[in-house]
Design an enzyme around this catalytic site. Structure first.
Site, PDB file in Angstrom:
ATOM      1  N   PRO A  90       0.820  -1.220   0.000  1.00  0.00           N
ATOM      2  CA  PRO A  90       0.000   0.000   0.000  1.00  0.00           C
ATOM      3  C   PRO A  90       0.853   1.269   0.000  1.00  0.00           C
ATOM      4  O   PRO A  90       0.434   2.312  -0.492  1.00  0.00           O
ATOM      5  CB  PRO A  90      -0.790  -0.095   1.310  1.00  0.00           C
ATOM      6  CG  PRO A  90      -0.760  -1.529   1.697  1.00  0.00           C
ATOM      7  CD  PRO A  90       0.494  -2.116   1.119  1.00  0.00           C
ATOM      8  N   THR A 139      -2.614  -9.756  -8.479  1.00  0.00           N
ATOM      9  CA  THR A 139      -3.459 -10.467  -9.447  1.00  0.00           C
ATOM     10  C   THR A 139      -3.616 -11.933  -9.061  1.00  0.00           C
ATOM     11  O   THR A 139      -2.626 -12.620  -8.773  1.00  0.00           O
ATOM     12  CB  THR A 139      -2.835 -10.375 -10.858  1.00  0.00           C
ATOM     13  OG1 THR A 139      -2.655  -8.996 -11.171  1.00  0.00           O
ATOM     14  CG2 THR A 139      -3.736 -11.010 -11.910  1.00  0.00           C
ATOM     15  N   GLU A 160       3.216  -3.785 -14.005  1.00  0.00           N
ATOM     16  CA  GLU A 160       4.609  -4.004 -14.437  1.00  0.00           C
ATOM     17  C   GLU A 160       5.397  -2.697 -14.453  1.00  0.00           C
ATOM     18  O   GLU A 160       6.298  -2.510 -15.265  1.00  0.00           O
ATOM     19  CB  GLU A 160       4.669  -4.649 -15.837  1.00  0.00           C
ATOM     20  CG  GLU A 160       4.072  -6.029 -15.918  1.00  0.00           C
ATOM     21  CD  GLU A 160       5.006  -7.135 -15.441  1.00  0.00           C
ATOM     22  OE1 GLU A 160       6.219  -6.922 -15.420  1.00  0.00           O
ATOM     23  OE2 GLU A 160       4.486  -8.199 -15.074  1.00  0.00           O
TER      24      GLU A 160
HETATM   25  C1  LIG Z   1      -4.865  -4.535 -12.030  1.00  0.00           C
HETATM   26  C2  LIG Z   1      -3.516  -4.528 -11.366  1.00  0.00           C
HETATM   27  C3  LIG Z   1      -2.860  -5.738 -11.155  1.00  0.00           C
HETATM   28  C4  LIG Z   1      -1.623  -5.755 -10.483  1.00  0.00           C
HETATM   29  N1  LIG Z   1      -1.018  -6.961 -10.224  1.00  0.00           N
HETATM   30  C5  LIG Z   1       0.101  -6.996  -9.436  1.00  0.00           C
HETATM   31  C6  LIG Z   1       0.673  -8.241  -9.022  1.00  0.00           C
HETATM   32  O1  LIG Z   1       0.200  -9.312  -9.395  1.00  0.00           O
HETATM   33  N2  LIG Z   1       1.755  -8.223  -8.196  1.00  0.00           N
HETATM   34  C7  LIG Z   1       2.314  -7.055  -7.744  1.00  0.00           C
HETATM   35  O2  LIG Z   1       3.277  -7.100  -7.005  1.00  0.00           O
HETATM   36  N3  LIG Z   1       1.793  -5.841  -8.128  1.00  0.00           N
HETATM   37  C8  LIG Z   1       0.706  -5.802  -8.958  1.00  0.00           C
HETATM   38  N4  LIG Z   1       0.163  -4.587  -9.337  1.00  0.00           N
HETATM   39  C9  LIG Z   1       0.743  -3.365  -8.799  1.00  0.00           C
HETATM   40  C10 LIG Z   1       1.454  -2.513  -9.822  1.00  0.00           C
HETATM   41  O3  LIG Z   1       2.688  -3.089 -10.164  1.00  0.00           O
HETATM   42  C11 LIG Z   1       1.613  -1.134  -9.133  1.00  0.00           C
HETATM   43  O4  LIG Z   1       0.326  -0.551  -9.085  1.00  0.00           O
HETATM   44  C12 LIG Z   1       2.588  -0.243  -9.841  1.00  0.00           C
HETATM   45  O5  LIG Z   1       3.884  -0.749  -9.712  1.00  0.00           O
HETATM   46  C13 LIG Z   1       2.548   1.173  -9.261  1.00  0.00           C
HETATM   47  O6  LIG Z   1       2.637   1.188  -7.872  1.00  0.00           O
HETATM   48  P1  LIG Z   1       1.557   2.022  -7.022  1.00  0.00           P
HETATM   49  O7  LIG Z   1       0.200   1.636  -7.475  1.00  0.00           O
HETATM   50  O8  LIG Z   1       1.855   1.828  -5.591  1.00  0.00           O
HETATM   51  O9  LIG Z   1       1.782   3.526  -7.428  1.00  0.00           O
HETATM   52  P2  LIG Z   1       2.842   4.551  -6.800  1.00  0.00           P
HETATM   53  O10 LIG Z   1       4.160   3.901  -6.651  1.00  0.00           O
HETATM   54  O11 LIG Z   1       2.236   5.189  -5.627  1.00  0.00           O
HETATM   55  O12 LIG Z   1       2.911   5.606  -7.970  1.00  0.00           O
HETATM   56  C14 LIG Z   1       1.751   6.390  -8.328  1.00  0.00           C
HETATM   57  C15 LIG Z   1       2.045   7.142  -9.598  1.00  0.00           C
HETATM   58  O13 LIG Z   1       3.091   8.079  -9.358  1.00  0.00           O
HETATM   59  C16 LIG Z   1       3.914   8.174 -10.498  1.00  0.00           C
HETATM   60  N5  LIG Z   1       5.297   7.859 -10.086  1.00  0.00           N
HETATM   61  C17 LIG Z   1       5.702   6.886  -9.266  1.00  0.00           C
HETATM   62  N6  LIG Z   1       7.036   6.907  -9.131  1.00  0.00           N
HETATM   63  C18 LIG Z   1       7.490   7.926  -9.883  1.00  0.00           C
HETATM   64  C19 LIG Z   1       8.779   8.468 -10.173  1.00  0.00           C
HETATM   65  N7  LIG Z   1       9.888   7.952  -9.655  1.00  0.00           N
HETATM   66  N8  LIG Z   1       8.855   9.559 -10.988  1.00  0.00           N
HETATM   67  C20 LIG Z   1       7.732  10.091 -11.517  1.00  0.00           C
HETATM   68  N9  LIG Z   1       6.492   9.631 -11.288  1.00  0.00           N
HETATM   69  C21 LIG Z   1       6.375   8.564 -10.491  1.00  0.00           C
HETATM   70  C22 LIG Z   1       3.368   7.237 -11.553  1.00  0.00           C
HETATM   71  O14 LIG Z   1       2.503   7.955 -12.401  1.00  0.00           O
HETATM   72  C23 LIG Z   1       2.571   6.267 -10.745  1.00  0.00           C
HETATM   73  O15 LIG Z   1       1.511   5.681 -11.498  1.00  0.00           O
HETATM   74  C24 LIG Z   1      -1.039  -4.546 -10.045  1.00  0.00           C
HETATM   75  C25 LIG Z   1      -1.697  -3.324 -10.297  1.00  0.00           C
HETATM   76  C26 LIG Z   1      -2.911  -3.312 -10.941  1.00  0.00           C
HETATM   77  C27 LIG Z   1      -3.589  -1.990 -11.164  1.00  0.00           C
END
Ligand SMILES: Cc1cc2nc3c(=O)[nH]c(=O)nc-3n(C[C@H](O)[C@H](O)[C@H](O)COP(=O)(O)OP(=O)(O)OC[C@H]3O[C@@H](n4cnc5c(N)ncnc54)[C@H](O)[C@@H]3O)c2cc1C
Length: 404
Positions: free
Chosen positions: A144, A175, A379
């Protein structure tokens, strides 16, 4: 199923070897003739078919040698080159029972690749049942507090206690976790210092281990991810995957390997959307002719075709580098970024050309549109891949001739 060579069909520019043109055409036909008719009977947002249909498709795919593509030979696998895998991914993604939902699809799920780095016992208990279609797995990295920087953000903690490890923390967006038979969870086994990142270890967990709970999270697509709550979850010592403290390295290799076919699947969907739109605009009358006669429509077609070809070149090039054993991290990021963004724009343009019909649930377009939106986050979000690419470019470039 007989394979025919269609020399005209290799029109994308990159000269695929003849055997991969054959493979591509074979899969294309398999999707159209075997998978699509089953998919056509499903509700619009279904994420799987009946077990009877699934068995039938898997048996056919098995006969064609299209399953176990990432499984080592010693475990009954049929591993193919990275270039072959992207060709398969592009074609098979055109049906949701094919590629982008593989756990429920025609080619079988297979375990996460990292299992092949496990002990013999782990491979037998978890890996082999996956390739036999008897078990399904999840991989849990994201938390989270953020998934974009897992090396520093994984705060799920694993503490050694006698003959087991105790895991505490939460994972998000995982997933398939709610209906998997096991999963791989990445947890912190040692805090970082000023000079060293935290130590991350991979653990194999089962849903009936004490202290593990799953909560479904409804999202933009029908295939839900899950929150995993670990509350003093006890994991036997023998369920450490790889060495203690080396989980992150294992995850990195696996993610890089997965991103190139991931991008290929996206452009497969966008190509199908474009091809469908071309068929539509040629027979849709409008003032003074057909929609296809209008420049505004022609330009949308041209933009999508150019972008798709460019994305495909990047993907083929990156896969070829992997096959040559060259480092692929930056190339995988380039494919993931450009492939998913191109596919998103392509599906969007196709919907525009279809007008109202593009919004209709009797078409796959609106489902693809939602799926392509997810692909820019899963990813690793686009911004993180831009960061990887630009960091590499800046590190390796001192200036052009005017600044040299
Ligand atoms: C349908 C779905 C299935 C998934 N399945 C899996 C799974 O099976 N296993 C697993 O481990 N994860 C899974 N994920 C998680 C996915 O890999 C993460 O949502 C993704 O890596 C982004 O992490 P976060 O959601 O915590 O966003 P955050 O890390 O909070 O980032 C939010 C946004 O901030 C921006 N951001 C972040 N970092 C930077 C940076 N350094 N510079 C500029 N902008 C930035 C980007 O726009 C990003 O989208 C899944 C996600 C979804 C939506």
């Amino acid at each position: 199923m007989a394979v025919e060579l269609n020399a005209q069909s290799n029109h994308y520019g990159f000269r695929l070897p003849d055997e991969l043109v054959l493979l591509r055409d074979q899969i294309r036909r398999f999707m159209r003739e075997e998978v699509k008719p089953i998919e056509d009977k499903l509700p619009h947002d279904a994420t799987g078919c009946s077990s009877e249909d699934r068995k039938k498709l898997r048996a056919l795919a098995e006969e064609m040698g299209l399953t176990r593509l990432t499984v080592p030979e010693e475990y009954g696998g049929n591993p193919v080159s990275a270039l072959a895998r992207v060709v398969i991914a592009e074609e098979s993604a055109k049906c949701r029972l094919g590629g982008y939902n593989p756990a429920l699809g025609a080619f079988g799920g297979g375990p996460p690749n990292i299992i092949w780095g496990g002990t013999q016992d782990q491979i037998e208990r978890y890996g082999i049942p996956c390739i036999e279609g008897k078990k399904h797995a999840f991989v849990a990295i994201t938390e989270p507090t953020g998934g974009s920087d897992p090396r520093n953000n994984i705060s799920t903690r694993a503490t050694r206690s006698g003959d087991h490890w105790v895991l505490n923390g939460r994972k998000m967006w995982i997933t398939g976790a709610g209906h998997a038979d096991f999963g791989i969870i990445f947890a912190r086994t040692k805090d970082g210092t000023e000079n060293a990142p935290p130590e991350i270890t991979a653990f194999i967990v089962e849903p009936d281990f004490p202290g593990i709970n799953f909560n479904e999270i409804k999202v933009i697509r029908a295939l839900s991810p899950y929150e995993i709550v670990l509350d003093n979850c006890e994991v036997p010592l023998e369920n450490v995957l790889g060495n203690v403290g080396q989980g992150f390295g294992v995850a990195q290799n696996w993610l890089v390997d997965a991103r190139i076919p991931y991008a290929a699947g996206c452009i497969g969907i966008a190509q199908e959307a474009l091809d469908m739109a071309c068929g539509w605009v040629k027979q849709r009358p409008t003032r003074g002719g057909m929609l296809a006669d209008k420049q505004a429509i022609q330009w949308m077609i041209a933009d999508s075709e150019v972008e798709l070809r460019a994305a495909r070149m990047l993907i083929y090039d990156a896969a070829s580098k992997v096959d040559e054993g060259l480092p692929g991290k930056v190339d995988a990021s380039i494919c993931k970024l450009y492939g998913t963004e191109t596919a998103g724009r392509g599906v969007d343009r196709a919907m525009q050309m279809f007008g109202g019909m593009g919004m209709a649930q009797e078409m796959p377009l609106e489902r693809w549109y939602r799926e392509m939106r997810v692909k820019r986050i899963g990813e690793g979000p686009s911004e993180v891949h831009r960061m990887v690419i630009s960091r590499d470019k800046l590190r390796n470039t001192d200036g052009g001739i005017y600044f040299g």
